[in-house]
Design an enzyme around this catalytic site. Structure first.
Site, mmCIF file in Angstrom:
data_model
loop_
_atom_site.group_PDB
_atom_site.id
_atom_site.type_symbol
_atom_site.label_atom_id
_atom_site.label_comp_id
_atom_site.label_asym_id
_atom_site.label_seq_id
_atom_site.Cartn_x
_atom_site.Cartn_y
_atom_site.Cartn_z
ATOM 1 N NE ARG A 1 -46.590 -12.272 -4.141
ATOM 2 C CZ ARG A 1 -46.339 -12.488 -2.878
ATOM 3 N NH1 ARG A 1 -46.862 -13.515 -2.266
ATOM 4 N NH2 ARG A 1 -45.563 -11.677 -2.183
ATOM 5 C CE LYS B 1 -38.971 -1.145 -6.588
ATOM 6 N NZ LYS B 1 -40.073 -0.475 -5.934
ATOM 7 N NE ARG C 1 -11.364 1.465 5.195
ATOM 8 C CZ ARG C 1 -10.553 1.968 6.117
ATOM 9 N NH1 ARG C 1 -9.831 1.167 6.855
ATOM 10 N NH2 ARG C 1 -10.468 3.256 6.326
ATOM 11 C CE LYS D 1 -25.182 -12.522 0.756
ATOM 12 N NZ LYS D 1 -26.117 -11.776 1.551
ATOM 13 C CG HIS E 1 -20.445 -10.953 0.192
ATOM 14 N ND1 HIS E 1 -21.031 -11.566 -0.877
ATOM 15 C CD2 HIS E 1 -21.392 -10.122 0.703
ATOM 16 C CE1 HIS E 1 -22.284 -11.131 -1.005
ATOM 17 N NE2 HIS E 1 -22.518 -10.253 -0.059
HETATM 18 C C1 BG6 Z 1 -25.353 -8.070 0.633
HETATM 19 C C2 BG6 Z 1 -25.726 -8.119 2.080
HETATM 20 O O1 BG6 Z 1 -25.053 -9.339 0.162
HETATM 21 O O2 BG6 Z 1 -24.222 -7.232 0.468
HETATM 22 C C3 BG6 Z 1 -25.974 -6.737 2.632
HETATM 23 O O3 BG6 Z 1 -26.886 -8.915 2.237
HETATM 24 C C4 BG6 Z 1 -24.803 -5.829 2.337
HETATM 25 O O4 BG6 Z 1 -26.207 -6.785 4.031
HETATM 26 C C5 BG6 Z 1 -24.426 -5.893 0.874
HETATM 27 O O5 BG6 Z 1 -25.176 -4.501 2.699
HETATM 28 C C6 BG6 Z 1 -23.160 -5.115 0.598
HETATM 29 O O6 BG6 Z 1 -22.935 -5.047 -0.779
HETATM 30 P P1 BG6 Z 1 -22.139 -3.836 -1.405
HETATM 31 O O7 BG6 Z 1 -21.946 -4.237 -2.821
HETATM 32 O O8 BG6 Z 1 -23.012 -2.633 -1.234
HETATM 33 O O9 BG6 Z 1 -20.880 -3.728 -0.635
#
Ligand code: BG6
Length: 489
Positions: free
Chosen positions: A46, A19, A343, A149, A241
């Site tokens: 589902r 969403k 950040r 992931k 990340h």
């Molecule tokens: C996700 C994590 O991969 O990335 C989250 O599971 C995190 O915990 C999020 O909040 C952060 O992504 P972004 O794009 O909002 O910085």
């Protein structure tokens, strides 16, 4: 493309990610005319919904962010008319067969291409892939599957997941997403380095003292504690990340911009890294705190988090790449939830100028003279370089100031969401920003032993107040390598 259809099936269509991110990204691509002429979007989950109910649900989250002045209502309506829904169980081949029929009904042209986006918990990935590949893969075009992931919890479970997926799909069909790779400033990293003479020659231990990869959020795990507690911040942010950014930052020059050439270099650098040691990790967990009359909850106050959980919501780590380019250069990572700010940034601290003529102007603290390149991934995307400068006037006073490329001023057009880039790449078969299985193995190999040790020894995380700068242990870890965190100085 004119003679073919692309259908995108979002499995887990009623979930949050679908969403908030996937449907809006598809709409943005449609709005920008980036989707093929014949495309359909299917939601699969589902929950019992009609096409109309799905459209209402999606419609609520679509925004006309691209051109706010123009009324994009028509476009939105056109997009929603291409969206359909199929309700089914995740492990039912019959239900996927039914989906296949519906997909066929909408497909036009000589070939039908099918993209499945698995926006579902990892324990059902394999069921869905088995059913979809047996009954709903395209007989005439390509079939691709995007997976999100967590790809396992450690080397072993990740390896098992890869093997299970590969019983039904080839590696070429699997698109493992790490949405940080789709962020504008992360994509720009290679451009910055490889197309600028002022940076490329400096990109090594000769000139760089340390590199810092920093991720912080100013909110906790509210509402996601149950999921988060199984993983913790190291698996949630660092192993994917931040490590992906590190690999892109530190890789050797790829032979070309081809996906395989880039991914080959990323794997090489990941394999050159030293396995993370417990001594080089600090873990923390946020505790409750009252600020300005507002009470901020502790991690363990979340009812979905088991009592006495030791899961880290903060971690700092020192990593090393044992190759000729980076020998001895600390790559420091820091990631945390419920900190004082939101950040994500990369900070590159350069060495001191040898025999600096202006040494005494900096007093005893030569660190003040450090050139630092900061790549701010978000928010307020920017690249800035700290340089030393004479303060205009009759005295010789020096100042450290920024050469600042602030994206909002230089490029006023809004930056696309990472999911837009990644979905478009998956549709176009561009694999550059997706994780190959050997990259994933190398990433897990680095972190698995320390994760196991933290859990086996039940290492207690250092508590830090919600909204603070995190545990003090992170400073000691940096100091051990003669580093100061750039975001705190
Ligand atoms: C996700 C994590 O991969 O990335 C989250 O599971 C995190 O915990 C999020 O909040 C952060 O992504 P972004 O794009 O909002 O910085």
């Amino acid at each position: 493309q004119i003679d073919s259809t692309v259908s995108i099936t979002v499995v887990g269509a009623s979930g949050d990610l679908a969403k908030k991110k996937i449907f809006p990204a598809l709409f943005a691509l449609f709005y920008e005319d980036c989707l093929p002429k014949h495309f359909t979007v299917f939601g699969y989950s589902r929950t019992q919904l009609t096409d109309e109910e799905l459209r209402n649900m999606i419609g609520k989250t679509l925004t006309c962010r691209i051109d706010k002045r123009e009324n994009c209502g028509d476009k939105m309506e056109q997009f929603l008319q291409r969206c359909f829904y199929h309700s089914g169980q995740y492990s039912s081949e019959e239900d996927f067969l039914e989906l296949d029929r519906k997909l066929k009904d909408k497909e036009v042209g000589k070939s039908a291409n099918r993209l499945f986006y698995l926006s579902i918990p990892p324990n059902i990935f394999v069921d869905v892939v088995r059913c979809a590949s047996r009954t709903a893969s395209s007989p005439t075009g390509w079939t691709r599957v995007i997976v999100e992931k967590p790809f396992g919890r450690d080397s072993q479970s990740s390896g098992e997941l890869t093997r299970s997926l590969k019983q039904h799909l080839t590696e070429d069909q699997i698109f493992r997403i790490d949405h940080y790779l789709g962020k504008e400033l992360v994509e720009n990293l290679s451009v910055l380095r490889f197309s600028n003479l002022v940076f490329e020659p400096l990109w090594s231990r000769k000139f760089i003292r340390n590199v810092q990869l920093i991720f912080s959020e100013d909110f906790g795990t509210e509402g996601r504690g149950g999921y988060f507690d199984n993983y913790g911040i190291i698996r949630d942010i660092m192993q994917n990340h931040l490590l992906q950014i590190l690999a892109l930052f530190a890789m050797e020059t790829p032979v070309s911009l081809d996906a395989e050439d880039i991914r080959n270099e990323k794997v090489k650098v990941l394999r050159s890294m030293r396995t993370l040691q417990l001594d080089d990790v600090v873990v923390g967990q946020y505790k409750g705190h009252t600020r300005g009359g507002r009470s901020l909850p502790a991690y363990i106050d979340d009812p979905t988090v088991p009592k006495g959980s030791l899961t880290p919501t903060f971690a700092a780590a020192a990593l090393f790449i044992d190759n000729a380019r980076w020998d001895g250069v600390p790559f420091l990572m820091k990631a945390g939830k419920a900190l004082n700010t939101r950040r994500a940034e990369i900070r590159v601290q350069f060495r001191h100028v040898p025999g600096n003529l202006y040494k005494r102007n900096f007093g005893t603290d030569l660190d003040k003279a450090t050139n630092e390149l900061v790549i701010r991934v978000q928010p307020d995307e920017a690249i800035y370089l700290k340089i030393n400068n004479k303060i205009p006037g009759l005295s010789m006073r020096l100042d450290s100031s920024n050469l600042n490329l602030l994206y909002a001023s230089r490029y006023p057009r809004e930056i696309p969401d990472a999911y837009e880039r990644l979905l478009l790449d998956a549709i176009e078969g561009e694999r550059r920003l997706f994780i190959r299985s050997d990259e994933l193995d190398a990433a897990w190999a680095l972190f698995t032993p320390v994760l196991k040790e933290l859990e086996d020894k039940r290492i207690a995380p250092e508590l830090y107040p919600y909204g603070s700068r995190g545990p003090v242990g992170a400073h000691y870890l940096a100091a051990k390598y003669n580093v100061r965190w750039g975001d705190l100085s």
